[in-house]
Write a protein that holds these residues in place. Structure first.
Motif, PDB file in Angstrom:
ATOM      1  N   HIS A 155      49.697   8.128  41.430  1.00  0.00           N
ATOM      2  CA  HIS A 155      49.520   6.933  42.270  1.00  0.00           C
ATOM      3  C   HIS A 155      50.734   6.726  43.160  1.00  0.00           C
ATOM      4  O   HIS A 155      51.649   5.969  42.832  1.00  0.00           O
ATOM      5  CB  HIS A 155      49.277   5.710  41.381  1.00  0.00           C
ATOM      6  CG  HIS A 155      48.660   4.557  42.106  1.00  0.00           C
ATOM      7  ND1 HIS A 155      49.384   3.712  42.916  1.00  0.00           N
ATOM      8  CD2 HIS A 155      47.371   4.133  42.163  1.00  0.00           C
ATOM      9  CE1 HIS A 155      48.570   2.804  43.423  1.00  0.00           C
ATOM     10  NE2 HIS A 155      47.345   3.026  42.977  1.00  0.00           N
ATOM     11  N   HIS A 173      39.828   4.345  40.662  1.00  0.00           N
ATOM     12  CA  HIS A 173      40.694   3.640  39.714  1.00  0.00           C
ATOM     13  C   HIS A 173      40.051   3.541  38.327  1.00  0.00           C
ATOM     14  O   HIS A 173      40.751   3.546  37.318  1.00  0.00           O
ATOM     15  CB  HIS A 173      41.091   2.255  40.248  1.00  0.00           C
ATOM     16  CG  HIS A 173      42.151   2.315  41.306  1.00  0.00           C
ATOM     17  ND1 HIS A 173      41.868   2.567  42.624  1.00  0.00           N
ATOM     18  CD2 HIS A 173      43.510   2.186  41.238  1.00  0.00           C
ATOM     19  CE1 HIS A 173      42.998   2.589  43.327  1.00  0.00           C
ATOM     20  NE2 HIS A 173      44.014   2.358  42.514  1.00  0.00           N
ATOM     21  N   HIS A 305      44.733  -3.446  36.963  1.00  0.00           N
ATOM     22  CA  HIS A 305      43.574  -2.673  37.405  1.00  0.00           C
ATOM     23  C   HIS A 305      42.434  -2.706  36.410  1.00  0.00           C
ATOM     24  O   HIS A 305      41.272  -2.538  36.781  1.00  0.00           O
ATOM     25  CB  HIS A 305      43.975  -1.250  37.779  1.00  0.00           C
ATOM     26  CG  HIS A 305      44.155  -1.139  39.261  1.00  0.00           C
ATOM     27  ND1 HIS A 305      43.089  -0.998  40.115  1.00  0.00           N
ATOM     28  CD2 HIS A 305      45.259  -1.241  40.023  1.00  0.00           C
ATOM     29  CE1 HIS A 305      43.542  -0.997  41.357  1.00  0.00           C
ATOM     30  NE2 HIS A 305      44.853  -1.142  41.337  1.00  0.00           N
TER      31      HIS A 305
HETATM   32 CU   LIG Z   1      45.729   1.864  43.446  1.00  0.00          CU
END
Ligand SMILES: [Cu+2]
Length: 407
Positions: A155, A173, A305
């Motif tokens: 990332h 993701h 996330h």
């Molecule tokens: Cu990201």
């Protein structure tokens, strides 16, 4: 008589983890003893403590779940299929805290411990769940020398367009988080990735015992017993995070969950959440998590996330958007770059470098699971949608959220 119960169609203890989505299971007679009838009627049920996990059953891939099942099992040793899922609202707290029993009348003829392993709100974990999670995460990091560095390297700005440059933002993701979660589970199989629900205050997350508390300079402080105090990325120890809200009783100013879920019934409308709340959740912290290139240096990234993914999962459930063959489930407009069209494999798991793709592909293929086959070593964008196997049971990815149902 003895029977063997196989969870996720496997005799391995590593496969004894279930979610809300039903796991395919088998039962077979391994020792018929004095039984003479060709078929025995076996009663299957889950034994649970008052708190912790509970399971439900069904005989086929569809139909209603029930708390017990009677199966007609041949003494020849041939397997009989059935399905087990967690009882919604009753996730496990500890590994193996549910026992699935098979009885012939009142006689116990086989049993197996299972865990209803579910992603939970990080703010509400028990101290035991919290400590197992940070311990596994710290081991994955191993003071900077561990496998975590590959996740950090995936990332960065170099992979920006793969992860954020189009509609695969959400499936990409989802895959990235699942790869990390599987690495944590290889260390401690009782762990699942918790989520930071960023539209609510989460005072239990930003403590010295959990993800740490920022001092005036933004240096994150930990208790003497917290193994995250040794967290190291890019050769530098420590985490920098400067929350622009009071973590003890406030939350970032961003779209609420209800507002996010109401963005629209088409994926291309829902995907607007990449800006708000997702982007705002990042930028409400100064420090590494606020920029793409450095965001994954901070363990909080993965909890943030996880909530983004949970919102997508909740939206998918609310409006029925699991089927990649339905246009509303994804953004199939022409012009989406490579890596963002449904049939494309996703970087870095596909190992493709150069040309339209980034110059390196850190981390290798997608991590496998002892419980499920999906999404495979080189997941495609389309493999990221049907995470519960609601459309195709073989697509089940082996995770679920505490407040997103299967049925
Ligand atoms: Cu990201």
């Amino acid at each position: 008589m003895n029977v063997e119960l196989q969870i996720n169609n496997s005799a391995s203890a590593e496969a004894r983890f279930v979610t809300w989505a039903p796991s395919p299971c088998r039962i077979r007679v391994t020792n018929r003893a004095a039984v003479t009838t060709p078929i025995v009627n076996l009663h299957i049920q889950g034994i649970s403590a008052a708190s912790g996990g509970a399971v439900v059953f069904r005989k086929t891939t569809t139909g209603r779940f029930s708390s017990s099942l009677t199966l007609h099992v041949p003494i020849s040793g041939a397997s009989v299929p059935f399905f087990v899922g967690g009882r919604f609202g009753r996730p496990s707290v500890n590994e193996g805290d549910v026992t699935i029993e098979a009885r012939d009348g009142t006689t116990l003829v086989g049993s197996v411990p299972v865990m209803v392993r579910i992603r939970k709100n990080a703010n509400a974990l028990t101290p035991g769940e919290r400590d197992r999670f940070i311990s596994a995460f710290a081991q994955l990091n191993n003071r900077g020398a561990g496998r975590f560095q590959a996740f950090r390297d995936i990332h960065t700005d170099a992979g920006d367009l793969e992860a954020h440059g189009g509609p695969a933002f959400l499936p990409w993701h989802r895959t990235y988080l699942l790869g990390l979660e599987r690495e944590l589970q290889a260390i401690d199989p009782s762990v699942s990735l918790p989520y930071w629900r960023f539209d609510r205050a989460a005072p239990n997350i930003f403590t010295r015992e959990f993800l740490g508390e920022s001092d005036d300079l933004g240096t994150v402080q930990f208790s003497a017993t917290n193994p995250l105090q040794f967290w190291t990325t890019d050769g530098v120890q420590g985490i920098n995070r400067r929350p622009q809200f009071k973590t003890a009783d406030e939350h970032p100013d961003l779209s609420t969950e209800a507002e996010t879920l109401a963005l629209g019934r088409l994926y291309r409308l829902f995907r607007e959440m990449q800006g708000n709340p997702h982007g705002l959740a990042h930028t409400n912290f100064g420090g590494s998590i606020s920029s793409i290139d450095t965001a994954a240096k901070d363990p909080l990234f993965f909890l943030l996330h996880c909530n983004v993914d949970r919102l997508w999962a909740k939206w998918q459930r609310q409006v029925g958007r699991f089927d990649p063959a339905q246009k509303a489930s994804y953004d199939t407009r022409r012009g989406n770059r490579i890596g963002h069209r449904l049939p494309n494999t996703m970087w870095p798991w596909n190992g493709i470098t150069g040309g339209d793709r980034p110059p390196t592909a850190p981390g290798g293929p997608m991590a496998e699971s002892p419980c499920v086959a999906a999404p495979g070593l080189q997941p495609r964008v389309r493999d990221g949608l049907d995470y519960q196997g609601a459309i195709n049971p073989l697509s089940r990815m082996g995770f679920d959220y505490d407040d997103v149902r299967f049925d």
